[in-house]
Design a protein around this motif. Structure first.
Motif, PDB file in Angstrom:
ATOM      1  N   LEU A 188      71.116 -91.556 110.041  1.00  0.00           N
ATOM      2  CA  LEU A 188      72.127 -92.107 110.940  1.00  0.00           C
ATOM      3  C   LEU A 188      73.141 -92.951 110.180  1.00  0.00           C
ATOM      4  O   LEU A 188      74.329 -92.986 110.530  1.00  0.00           O
ATOM      5  CB  LEU A 188      71.469 -92.966 112.027  1.00  0.00           C
ATOM      6  N   ASP A 189      72.692 -93.625 109.139  1.00  0.00           N
ATOM      7  CA  ASP A 189      73.576 -94.485 108.355  1.00  0.00           C
ATOM      8  C   ASP A 189      74.256 -93.748 107.211  1.00  0.00           C
ATOM      9  O   ASP A 189      75.114 -94.322 106.532  1.00  0.00           O
ATOM     10  CB  ASP A 189      72.782 -95.665 107.785  1.00  0.00           C
ATOM     11  N   GLN A 190      73.869 -92.510 106.992  1.00  0.00           N
ATOM     12  CA  GLN A 190      74.393 -91.766 105.843  1.00  0.00           C
ATOM     13  C   GLN A 190      75.834 -91.327 106.085  1.00  0.00           C
ATOM     14  O   GLN A 190      76.143 -90.612 107.036  1.00  0.00           O
ATOM     15  CB  GLN A 190      73.523 -90.541 105.582  1.00  0.00           C
ATOM     16  N   VAL A 191      76.732 -91.749 105.214  1.00  0.00           N
ATOM     17  CA  VAL A 191      78.125 -91.315 105.274  1.00  0.00           C
ATOM     18  C   VAL A 191      78.196 -89.859 104.818  1.00  0.00           C
ATOM     19  O   VAL A 191      77.664 -89.504 103.768  1.00  0.00           O
ATOM     20  CB  VAL A 191      79.017 -92.198 104.384  1.00  0.00           C
ATOM     21  N   GLY A 192      78.836 -89.028 105.616  1.00  0.00           N
ATOM     22  CA  GLY A 192      78.977 -87.627 105.258  1.00  0.00           C
ATOM     23  C   GLY A 192      77.790 -86.759 105.615  1.00  0.00           C
ATOM     24  O   GLY A 192      77.735 -85.605 105.184  1.00  0.00           O
ATOM     25  N   TYR A 193      76.834 -87.271 106.399  1.00  0.00           N
ATOM     26  CA  TYR A 193      75.718 -86.428 106.839  1.00  0.00           C
ATOM     27  C   TYR A 193      76.263 -85.229 107.614  1.00  0.00           C
ATOM     28  O   TYR A 193      75.722 -84.132 107.536  1.00  0.00           O
ATOM     29  CB  TYR A 193      74.749 -87.244 107.687  1.00  0.00           C
ATOM     30  N   SER A 194      77.334 -85.448 108.362  1.00  0.00           N
ATOM     31  CA  SER A 194      78.076 -84.339 108.951  1.00  0.00           C
ATOM     32  C   SER A 194      79.292 -84.058 108.082  1.00  0.00           C
ATOM     33  O   SER A 194      80.034 -84.970 107.722  1.00  0.00           O
ATOM     34  CB  SER A 194      78.552 -84.685 110.371  1.00  0.00           C
ATOM     35  N   GLN A 195      79.487 -82.793 107.761  1.00  0.00           N
ATOM     36  CA  GLN A 195      80.650 -82.380 106.979  1.00  0.00           C
ATOM     37  C   GLN A 195      81.633 -81.572 107.834  1.00  0.00           C
ATOM     38  O   GLN A 195      82.414 -80.776 107.302  1.00  0.00           O
ATOM     39  CB  GLN A 195      80.192 -81.551 105.780  1.00  0.00           C
ATOM     40  N   TYR A 196      81.607 -81.801 109.137  1.00  0.00           N
ATOM     41  CA  TYR A 196      82.525 -81.088 110.049  1.00  0.00           C
ATOM     42  C   TYR A 196      83.945 -81.162 109.487  1.00  0.00           C
ATOM     43  O   TYR A 196      84.449 -82.249 109.199  1.00  0.00           O
ATOM     44  CB  TYR A 196      82.453 -81.718 111.435  1.00  0.00           C
TER      45      TYR A 196
END
Length: 235
Positions: A188-196
């Motif tokens: 949840l805290d990870q920046v860029g976990y979604s690469q949409y």
């Protein structure tokens, strides 16, 4: 959903909010007909149209039906977001790339003073709003939990059938929601976990992406609900 059993962890609260909004939306969309789905309540609407009949320069879709899309711009309602992007450290050039506009347009927004100009975006049909949500949920899953390869705008075979569109839509929504429930606190805290690839997802913690998805779903479903009311009372 019983309030006594509501979750208080941050992901749980967002999922509870989404589940309640989805429950309300499913009720509001009951009985949607094809005529209502494609109804254009004003002139120059954006809608779903057969290939070859699209009225907008960037209409898209993988099949026989395309979703209208005009030239990119920064509407008045997003001026504050440009300010937040600058405050976060993004350059004018990065913001221009994010919005697919020129650097001069970003500079114009940043230099604006006084009241924000009213948005001039066209009225959109129920079909347009539902299809817009559909490809975003499909892409949100693909670029977070999938192979991160497919263009979201080419993932959904749009259809003029309201019942088929809803069947496919809720299946896509359910897959996204089930995947999000398994996300860890660290993710949840990870920046860029979604690469949409459209928007700021690669630069954001995933918790803000989930929040933004809820916001997108809720406000578009509210618009669809109003269009259904207008259709029912159009005479």
């Amino acid at each position: 959903m019983e309030f006594a059993h509501a979750r208080t962890d941050r992901l749980g609260m967002l999922l509870d909010q989404f589940d309640k909004a989805r429950e309300m939306a499913e009720v509001r969309l009951t009985g949607l007909t094809d005529d209502e789905y494609l109804w254009e309540p004003a002139a120059d609407c954006w809608s779903l149209r057969p290939r070859g009949e699209a009225r907008t320069p960037r209409a898209f879709g993988p099949g026989e039906w395309l979703l209208d899309l005009g030239n990119p711009d920064i509407p008045g309602g997003e001026y504050a977001e440009i300010g937040r992007q600058i405050a976060s450290g993004m350059t004018v050039e990065e913001i221009a790339e994010d919005w697919s506009v020129s650097s001069a347009r970003v500079e114009e927004v940043l230099a604006h003073t006084g009241p924000v100009p009213p948005d001039k975006t066209p009225v959109t049909t129920i079909a347009w709003r539902l299809c817009h949500l559909h490809y975003e949920f499909a892409g949100g899953w693909e670029w977070t939990f999938g192979e991160r390869k497919q263009d979201p705008k080419l993932m959904v075979d749009f259809t003029p059938s309201a019942s088929l569109a809803l069947e496919r839509f809720w299946e896509t929504v359910g897959r996204w929601r089930d995947a999000v429930e398994g996300v860890s606190e660290e993710q949840l805290d990870q920046v860029g976990y979604s690469q949409y690839p459209y928007g700021s997802d690669p630069d954001d913690p995933y918790i803000t992406v989930v929040w933004g998805t809820n916001f997108e779903f809720i406000h578009h479903m509210a618009e669809i609900a109003l269009l259904r009311d207008l259709w029912r009372t159009r005479a």
